[in-house]
Design an enzyme around this catalytic site. Sequence first.
Site, mmCIF file in Angstrom:
data_model
loop_
_atom_site.group_PDB
_atom_site.id
_atom_site.type_symbol
_atom_site.label_atom_id
_atom_site.label_comp_id
_atom_site.label_asym_id
_atom_site.label_seq_id
_atom_site.Cartn_x
_atom_site.Cartn_y
_atom_site.Cartn_z
ATOM 1 C CG ASP A 165 -7.967 7.615 5.509
ATOM 2 O OD1 ASP A 165 -7.690 6.547 4.940
ATOM 3 O OD2 ASP A 165 -7.102 8.391 5.965
ATOM 4 C CE LYS B 276 -3.582 2.063 2.977
ATOM 5 N NZ LYS B 276 -4.318 1.794 4.233
ATOM 6 C CG ASP C 116 -1.026 6.360 2.870
ATOM 7 O OD1 ASP C 116 -1.606 7.250 2.226
ATOM 8 O OD2 ASP C 116 -1.488 5.868 3.925
HETATM 9 C C1 GLA Z 1 -3.601 7.024 5.769
HETATM 10 C C2 GLA Z 1 -4.321 5.897 5.061
HETATM 11 C C3 GLA Z 1 -4.877 4.943 6.081
HETATM 12 C C4 GLA Z 1 -3.748 4.407 6.923
HETATM 13 C C5 GLA Z 1 -3.006 5.542 7.575
HETATM 14 C C6 GLA Z 1 -1.778 5.067 8.281
HETATM 15 O O1 GLA Z 1 -4.481 7.822 6.476
HETATM 16 O O2 GLA Z 1 -5.317 6.385 4.228
HETATM 17 O O3 GLA Z 1 -5.569 3.901 5.452
HETATM 18 O O4 GLA Z 1 -2.894 3.649 6.123
HETATM 19 O O5 GLA Z 1 -2.600 6.511 6.606
HETATM 20 O O6 GLA Z 1 -1.084 6.094 8.870
#
Ligand code: GLA
Length: 736
Positions: free
Chosen positions: A552, A480, A482
């Site tokens: 989120d 993932k 980010d």
């Molecule tokens: C972001 C992502 C979440 C999670 C957090 C971790 O907000 O969108 O899904 O992975 O970071 O810090």
Amino acid sequence: MKEKINIRYDDKHQTFHLSNRKFSYIMELRESTWLLHRYWGPKLSAYYGSNQPAAVKRTFAAALIPEIPAFSLEMEPQEFSCPHQGDYREPSITLRREDGCLAGRMQYKSHEITDTLHVPTGLPHIRPQEGKSVKTLSIHFLDVVSSIQLTLHYSILEDSAAIIRSAQITNLGNSPIWVERALSALIDTIYSQEQLVTFYGTHQKEFQLSRQDISHGRFSIGSVRGASSPQYPPFAALCTPETTEHTGDVRAFQLIYSGNHHVSAERDQYNHLRIAIGIQPDGFCWKLLPGESFHTPQAVLTYSSQGFNGMSQEFHKLFSEHLFPPQWSKRKRPILLNSWEMCYFDVSEEKILRVIQEAAELGFELVVLDDGWFGHRSNSKSSLGDWTVNPEKFPNGLMPLLKYAKEKGIQFGIWFEPEMISIDSALMRTHPDWCAQIPGYTPLLGRNQLVLDLTRQEIQDYLLEMLTNFLKAYPISYVKWDMNRHITDPGSQDLPQDRTGEFFHRYILGLYRILEELTARFPDVLFENCSSGGGRFDAGMSFYMPQTWCSDNTDALDRQAIQYGASYLFPPSAITAHVSAVPNHQTGRQIPFAARAAVSSAFNMGYELNILELSSEDRGQILTHLAEYKAEQEFLFHGEFYRLHSPFTGNDCAWMVANIEKTRAIVYFFVREYDTATLSYLLKIPYLNPEKNYVVKNTRQHFSGKELICAGLAIQPVQGDYPIVKLELNAEDTAL
Ligand code: GLA
């Protein structure tokens, strides 16, 4: 044999006609010099200029040819526009010479038609597919005074209503020029009624639909945040006031780009409408040396006569077949369980081992270890940049987890935020100059972190090596990726004074370079795009990563609107949706399990809740849901997704998935609140086959396709909070 796609230049009428069975797009070369937009819509077999109004001489209008005073670019519908030629609307390119003067008086020079797809260097793009025809028209214009060439590329594909446009600016002179604006596509139309659809949003509330009349003046959306942003994705559509999800004309624009972008709609005094899309000109300035070319990102333009669902079908098909990494476009995605809402930063070997065991028992196929596993990270204040396993939480490293997952027959995935650096990190202590910053200013924190200066090749190489070594060391199936803040300090120590305006675009080019190489090195790793949810959910990132965590916000009511909106642009396979706990962590809502599961199921479904403390009822529900989902997953993944009722306009929301043959459809109908005065809902299902009869799986009721399309299906209100109705329709051969 009839050609499936065609690009014709008619020398007599000086027209370019691009077409396939779905559309025609026609331009005219006026006076062998200026390129005008003439038509974009259903396929025409021929065009003789029927929609061209007679030119009218207007005061204040600059004449390009003194003998034809009525011909002025102020009134003409164009395909691109340069300033200082009498077109006072928004320009698509702005070029400045070394002497500080504006350049760009472009005149047609030549064109060529090829059987390839044009690919802009260093940028994500639409890919050709083996066995499918493509064609590209490239039209070259020259500013003879300043020695600059502009090339407009138009690529079309077989069986797609899309036109892929981009521009290329080449410096043919001996001194540098500065590109201050270089949009990818611009179109003028003389229709007066069209409305504009765009999306707006923010963290936890992405893809909110906006539909508005376009009044006189200029309306624009865009980003100056360094990312495409949840605020305004790089998309716009024009439609008639009558257009619905199912019917009516739509002309849509989407940019294959993840950085600062700009979309504008301008209605002028003659009611003409200009729409333009491309890299955000604010803060942008690119120095182009002699012999160099600047390539704009591609803009995808698509036409639909079948409303917004028709438009989405075009985007879905195009992206699935020609944008996503090909090895993933048809590949079933593992059903994942993510640790974030279960553990937040509190992860450990002991806990994740138990999660793996329980996940495998429940039927999950992938466990994702989210944030918190590296450096000494226990909150958002530290360790970004220190991508080594936290020795206190995972004293034996990651191998015991990977081994155990393998033993249990499930995959293992991990979270990274590679573009970021925490002040409290070994990386920062070693390389305090690696973050983006403007000399003299202390860089600002966002989510307690700074942004690495990805314009620098040294930093790109470092990230590539670190990630490559990591993925070589651990047999990880999923990453993932980010990106949790936007850019505030767009400066790099490597950029000289006359190149500071290149920061944002160079950042994105640096990111694309890393992603290009990394995903090529690890084609079997499934990369999921994320930026605090859908903060950088765009076609550019989707070129490297076939799926995106779209918000989120996991609340099943809010998610209806977010996913409904995102589906305008992307197929459900690209939109990940997790079943989460109640009360919901973002909204506190208590939405029953059935609705939480149903809202996720037509999308790329996973879970994100504490499976270590499940009641036996919860456990039972999850087991049943996963079994049901697995039986339907193949069908849902390959099916066509249609929106039926919009959550943006009513108390209910509905969508459906049908197979291409329309012999099977699953319909989801969600109601926000029970209303005592609503005796029945009516759901028309336009995407069935009118020639077929259908049986409703659970109730065994029989209906004709035509009656479900025209008369609709009565749905009895169900009491309780957030009720849902899920229907499966199967075509049957027997007559009613
Ligand atoms: C972001 C992502 C979440 C999670 C957090 C971790 O907000 O969108 O899904 O992975 O970071 O810090």
